[in-house]
Design a protein around this motif. Structure first.
Motif, PDB file in Angstrom:
ATOM      1  N   UNK A 145       0.757  -1.156  -0.165  1.00  0.00           N
ATOM      2  CA  UNK A 145       0.112  -0.034  -0.028  1.00  0.00           C
ATOM      3  C   UNK A 145       0.786   1.117   0.004  1.00  0.00           C
ATOM      4  N   UNK A 146       0.175   2.427  -0.380  1.00  0.00           N
ATOM      5  CA  UNK A 146       0.977   3.522  -0.268  1.00  0.00           C
ATOM      6  C   UNK A 146       0.700   4.163   1.139  1.00  0.00           C
ATOM      7  N   UNK A 147       1.937   4.498   1.850  1.00  0.00           N
ATOM      8  CA  UNK A 147       2.014   5.062   3.166  1.00  0.00           C
ATOM      9  C   UNK A 147       1.695   6.340   3.519  1.00  0.00           C
ATOM     10  N   UNK A 148       1.355   7.197   2.248  1.00  0.00           N
ATOM     11  CA  UNK A 148       1.332   8.639   2.322  1.00  0.00           C
ATOM     12  C   UNK A 148       0.052   9.189   1.666  1.00  0.00           C
ATOM     13  N   UNK A 149       0.013   8.944   0.600  1.00  0.00           N
ATOM     14  CA  UNK A 149      -1.099   9.566  -0.434  1.00  0.00           C
ATOM     15  C   UNK A 149      -2.342   8.690  -0.295  1.00  0.00           C
ATOM     16  N   UNK A 150      -3.401   9.516  -0.149  1.00  0.00           N
ATOM     17  CA  UNK A 150      -4.752   8.573  -0.327  1.00  0.00           C
ATOM     18  C   UNK A 150      -5.091   8.339  -1.789  1.00  0.00           C
ATOM     19  N   UNK A 151      -6.338   7.667  -1.847  1.00  0.00           N
ATOM     20  CA  UNK A 151      -6.489   7.596  -3.239  1.00  0.00           C
ATOM     21  C   UNK A 151      -7.090   9.037  -3.922  1.00  0.00           C
ATOM     22  N   UNK A 152      -6.594   9.119  -5.189  1.00  0.00           N
ATOM     23  CA  UNK A 152      -6.808  10.144  -6.004  1.00  0.00           C
ATOM     24  C   UNK A 152      -5.836  11.077  -5.873  1.00  0.00           C
ATOM     25  N   UNK A 153      -4.948  11.173  -4.917  1.00  0.00           N
ATOM     26  CA  UNK A 153      -3.778  11.992  -4.646  1.00  0.00           C
ATOM     27  C   UNK A 153      -2.731  11.877  -5.523  1.00  0.00           C
ATOM     28  N   UNK A 154      -1.822  12.630  -6.145  1.00  0.00           N
ATOM     29  CA  UNK A 154      -0.794  12.196  -6.797  1.00  0.00           C
ATOM     30  C   UNK A 154       0.210  11.393  -5.886  1.00  0.00           C
ATOM     31  N   UNK A 155       0.570  10.476  -6.622  1.00  0.00           N
ATOM     32  CA  UNK A 155       1.812   9.612  -5.742  1.00  0.00           C
ATOM     33  C   UNK A 155       2.989   9.535  -6.428  1.00  0.00           C
ATOM     34  N   UNK A 156       4.015   9.105  -5.352  1.00  0.00           N
ATOM     35  CA  UNK A 156       5.510   8.944  -5.946  1.00  0.00           C
ATOM     36  C   UNK A 156       5.912   7.546  -5.551  1.00  0.00           C
ATOM     37  N   UNK A 157       6.728   6.928  -6.022  1.00  0.00           N
ATOM     38  CA  UNK A 157       7.127   5.421  -5.745  1.00  0.00           C
ATOM     39  C   UNK A 157       7.736   5.381  -4.468  1.00  0.00           C
ATOM     40  N   UNK A 158       8.284   6.152  -3.857  1.00  0.00           N
ATOM     41  CA  UNK A 158       8.862   5.982  -2.357  1.00  0.00           C
ATOM     42  C   UNK A 158       7.798   5.813  -1.453  1.00  0.00           C
ATOM     43  N   UNK A 159       6.505   6.321  -1.846  1.00  0.00           N
ATOM     44  CA  UNK A 159       5.225   6.247  -0.891  1.00  0.00           C
ATOM     45  C   UNK A 159       5.127   4.727  -0.486  1.00  0.00           C
ATOM     46  N   UNK A 160       5.455   3.866  -1.258  1.00  0.00           N
ATOM     47  CA  UNK A 160       4.951   2.384  -1.107  1.00  0.00           C
ATOM     48  C   UNK A 160       6.162   1.513  -0.233  1.00  0.00           C
ATOM     49  N   UNK A 161       7.161   2.464   0.185  1.00  0.00           N
ATOM     50  CA  UNK A 161       8.109   1.631   0.940  1.00  0.00           C
ATOM     51  C   UNK A 161       8.012   1.799   2.381  1.00  0.00           C
ATOM     52  N   UNK A 162       7.179   2.228   3.023  1.00  0.00           N
ATOM     53  CA  UNK A 162       7.011   2.269   4.503  1.00  0.00           C
ATOM     54  C   UNK A 162       6.760   3.516   4.768  1.00  0.00           C
ATOM     55  N   UNK A 163       6.255   3.816   6.137  1.00  0.00           N
ATOM     56  CA  UNK A 163       6.212   5.255   6.868  1.00  0.00           C
ATOM     57  C   UNK A 163       7.103   6.300   6.669  1.00  0.00           C
ATOM     58  N   UNK A 164       8.590   5.683   6.788  1.00  0.00           N
ATOM     59  CA  UNK A 164       9.588   6.767   6.794  1.00  0.00           C
ATOM     60  C   UNK A 164      10.919   6.032   6.289  1.00  0.00           C
ATOM     61  N   UNK A 165      11.084   5.692   4.915  1.00  0.00           N
ATOM     62  CA  UNK A 165      12.054   4.960   4.299  1.00  0.00           C
ATOM     63  C   UNK A 165      13.486   5.836   4.064  1.00  0.00           C
TER      64      UNK A 165
END
Length: 220
Positions: A145-165
């Motif tokens: 899952x993405x740990x940062x952005x919600x649905x419909x929000x622009x995302x980046x790859x790092x957001x799937x790496x954990x809460x604070x990678x």
């Protein structure tokens, strides 16, 4: 007798300086604490993957080759995921800059669709519904899952790496026949991970020209 670089990780390797049995025994007594200190320092100098790194980290070419050769760095799609995308990097380039650029690209639908098509064409990693089994930022479902952005929000790859990678270092820098792996540290989860594993460091004894010996981290 031991050199500066051992052939086996964590082993005491030969050098031109002879260490007395008492000195070796004293060093062995400090191996665990020295390893902990080196690992703590490695984590201390980690950089947050969504912030431009202040330090450079190079893949140095073997003495017999030039900087024109390329290597691949394994960039995982999700937290503790064994699945990754191999990103080509030129030997002699700054690894930190390559990793930062890769994980901070805004994920458009076109990028996700292209990755999914590549998975279908080259990896045969798709399920019955046509989704990529590699998941992560391609589908954004399951445990990746993405740990940062919600649905419909622009995302980046790092957001799937954990809460604070954070990037703590790299593995396989000196083994050109293997992909370079990223050693991750999550500051929120207090977790050291590299793909599915919990990473650790190896140490060896190095001796300077004066005969002073200490434990140092094995560079892989």
């Amino acid at each position: 007798m031991l050199p500066r670089k051992g052939k086996a990780k964590g082993d005491i390797a030969p050098t031109t300086v002879v260490l007395s049995p008492a000195k070796l025994e004293a060093l062995e007594a400090t191996k665990s604490s020295s390893k902990d200190a080196l690992q703590s320092f490695m984590i201390f100098q980690s950089w947050t993957v969504d912030k431009s790194p202040g330090l450079k980290r190079m893949i140095l070419p073997p003495p017999s080759s030039g900087n024109g050769k390329t290597r691949k760095i394994a960039c995982p799609r999700g937290y503790r995921s064994k699945e990754y995308d191999p990103v080509e990097v030129t030997v002699g380039a700054d690894l930190n800059a390559v990793v930062y650029k890769y994980y901070n690209i805004t994920l458009t639908k076109a990028i996700k669709d292209e990755a999914l098509q590549n998975d279908k064409a080259h990896r045969k990693r798709v399920d019955k519904s046509g989704s990529s089994e590699m998941d992560g930022w391609v589908n954004g479902g399951g445990w990746n899952i993405t740990y940062v952005a919600g649905e419909g929000v622009t995302q980046k790859r790092h957001e799937y790496l954990g809460p604070a990678p954070m990037v703590a270092g790299y593995r396989n820098l000196t083994t050109p026949n293997q992909d370079v792996q990223i050693l991750w540290y999550d500051n929120f989860l207090q977790d050291r991970w590299c793909e599915k594993e919990t990473w650790d460091i190896d140490v060896e004894i190095t001796v300077d020209s004066k005969g002073d010996a200490e434990w140092t981290m094995v560079q892989t």
